[in-house]
Design an enzyme around this catalytic site. Structure first.
Site, short mmCIF file in Angstrom:
data_model
loop_
_atom_site.label_atom_id
_atom_site.label_comp_id
_atom_site.label_asym_id
_atom_site.label_seq_id
_atom_site.Cartn_x
_atom_site.Cartn_y
_atom_site.Cartn_z
N SER A 1 -1.55 -8.74 -0.17
CA SER A 1 -1.38 -7.34 -0.54
C SER A 1 -1.48 -7.08 -2.03
O SER A 1 -1.87 -5.99 -2.43
CB SER A 1 -0.03 -6.84 -0.02
OG SER A 1 1.02 -7.65 -0.50
N HIS B 1 -2.29 -5.79 6.34
CA HIS B 1 -3.25 -5.10 5.48
C HIS B 1 -4.68 -5.27 5.99
O HIS B 1 -5.63 -5.25 5.20
CB HIS B 1 -3.17 -5.62 4.04
CG HIS B 1 -2.04 -5.03 3.25
ND1 HIS B 1 -2.07 -3.75 2.75
CD2 HIS B 1 -0.83 -5.54 2.91
CE1 HIS B 1 -0.93 -3.50 2.11
NE2 HIS B 1 -0.17 -4.57 2.20
N LYS C 1 0.75 1.07 8.34
CA LYS C 1 -0.30 1.16 7.32
C LYS C 1 -1.50 1.89 7.94
O LYS C 1 -1.43 3.10 8.15
CB LYS C 1 -0.62 -0.24 6.78
CG LYS C 1 0.58 -0.79 5.98
CD LYS C 1 0.31 -2.09 5.28
CE LYS C 1 1.44 -2.40 4.30
NZ LYS C 1 2.32 -3.50 4.73
#
Ligand SMILES: *Cc1c(COP(=O)(O)O)cnc(C)c1O
Length: 418
Positions: A193, A221, A252
């Site tokens: 990240s 991610h 996310k």
């Protein structure tokens, strides 16, 4: 006798610690957003200041689905059909048909055998290691894995070890060193990240096959956008269906509310269902999020248009920053770190960019190593080319002000220190 239970020295000592953070330029402040999440948002910062419309380059809203009308409609419908709260953990009376439906959909999407929902990926990581490993086993983690993995490993009785970031030679040494253990588990993020680089999953899987070792990937991610159809880093590296344990978040790209899962080999998921403490002792994932996440999976499975646009935006933005003379971390993900090295400089540049209408945040120790301060920009499918063209003008202006355009790491460090 004292009139309160708080020790007399507590406030003095803790205030001194907080002041030290401020003096070092390491104090974090919230910015109040008066709008749904999106590419352009109204922000109150500092607290009490008039609202400012800014371009958002720091959310994890990779696919632009956080406020998508179809996702909102699905959430409303879910609320109407399955209510607001379950007031129970999963195994008592907190499992609805849609919880199982989402687990089955995720299993198919991630190319695994079964899936278990958690309230967050942090919870998934907190529960999974302790549930599947014992003191006869070893966990071997990349040195840059996410903090929630580090915490989850701490809760597990298996031996802990690490390998140098993405260093396959070092990983193999560790696999050999721990050959005597019952089970070995290699642990990595799919996309890291802070740097935005990808784990070398093809090489990791090959090494682990050679050494009879299991593989864990946290694809928070990556899920929804990395890989040709957005199935994550296993798809990107041609090892889809070969990962023993995947954890990921719905907080996310996949809608952005909250929730996460452990997905993987049937027995691993079943052990989590029996033993993972966040699953057993924390409330069930809210039905409204389950309903909306099902819709998100429909959307990302129907077309690759959003992940394609995100990929284009990331490439375009990397090009703009490079042309302008910024020092960026190379890569292919929509995480694009602009390196500034000095923590205070990162804070100052972020503040000046905000004044120019671009919302980014400076990252510094302990979130990244000392002397590695940066501004992490993140792209979204919700950005247009016009947004990015506007953003680069602000970056150029602020970069010029601080005299960092075209400057090497050494030149920046000589001037600003570490
Ligand atoms: C964001 C993130 C998490 C935490 O996810 P939540 O669902 O917000 O708890 C865990 N692991 C990684 C790698 C992340 O990037």
């Amino acid at each position: 006798m004292a009139t309160e239970t708080l020790p007399a020295t507590f406030r003095d000592i803790t205030r001194a610690e907080l002041e030290a953070l401020k003096a070092a330029g390491l104090f974090k402040e919230e910015r109040y957003i008066h709008a749904p999440q999106g590419a352009e948002i109204e922000v109150e910062f500092p607290a009490g200041a008039p609202l400012k419309k800014v371009l958002n380059l720091c959310s994890n809203n990779y696919l632009g689905l956080s406020s998508h009308p179809d996702v909102l409609a699905a959430a409303h419908a879910g609320l109407d059909r399955r209510g607001y709260g379950m007031s129970s953990v999963r195994f008592i009376c907190g499992t609805q048909d849609i919880h199982r439906e989402l687990e089955n959909r995720l299993t198919e999407f991630l190319g695994t055998e079964d899936t278990l929902l958690f309230s967050s990926c942090l919870d998934a990581n907190a529960g999974v290691f302790e549930a599947i490993l014992s003191d006869k086993d070893v966990m071997i983690a990349d040195r840059l894995v996410h903090a929630s993995i580090v915490d989850g490993m701490r809760l597990c009785k298996a031996m802990q070890d690490t390998y140098k970031h993405s260093d396959m030679g070092h990983l193999e040494e560790k696999l050999v060193e721990h050959a005597g253990k019952r089970f070995r588990l290699v642990i990595t993020d799919g996309v890291f990240s802070m740097d935005g680089d990808l784990a070398k999953l093809d090489e990791i899987v090959a090494l682990c096959q050679k050494h009879d070792t299991m593989v864990f990937v946290d694809d928070s991610h990556a899920s929804g956008f990395i890989g040709r159809t957005g199935r994550g880093t296993p798809e990107r590296f041609g090892v889809f269906g070969k990962i023993d344990v995947i954890t990921t978040t719905f907080g996310k790209a996949l809608g952005g509310a909250s929730g996460g899962c452990v997905s993987g080999r049937r027995e691993i998921v079943e052990l989590c269902r029996q033993r993972a403490r966040p699953y057993l002792f924390s409330n069930t994932l809210a039905s409204v999020i389950v309903a909306a996440t099902l819709k998100v999976l429909d959307l990302v499975s129907a077309t690759t248009e959003r992940r394609d646009r995100l990929e284009h935006n990331a490439r375009y933005w990397r090009g703009l920053l490079t042309q302008a003379g910024f020092d960026i971390k190379a890569g292919e993900s929509p995480i694009v770190p602009v390196m500034l090295y000095n923590a205070k400089l990162a804070q100052d540049v972020a503040r000046d960019l905000f004044a120019e209408g671009v919302y980014v945040v400076g990252f510094f120790f302990p979130v990244v190593p000392k002397g590695q301060a940066r501004i992490r920009t993140q792209l979204s499918a919700g950005h247009t080319t016009a947004h990015l063209d506007k953003a680069i003008e602000a970056f150029r202006k602020v970069g010029k002000k601080h005299d960092i355009l075209g400057k090497s790491k050494n030149e920046i460090v000589d001037r600003y220190g570490l």
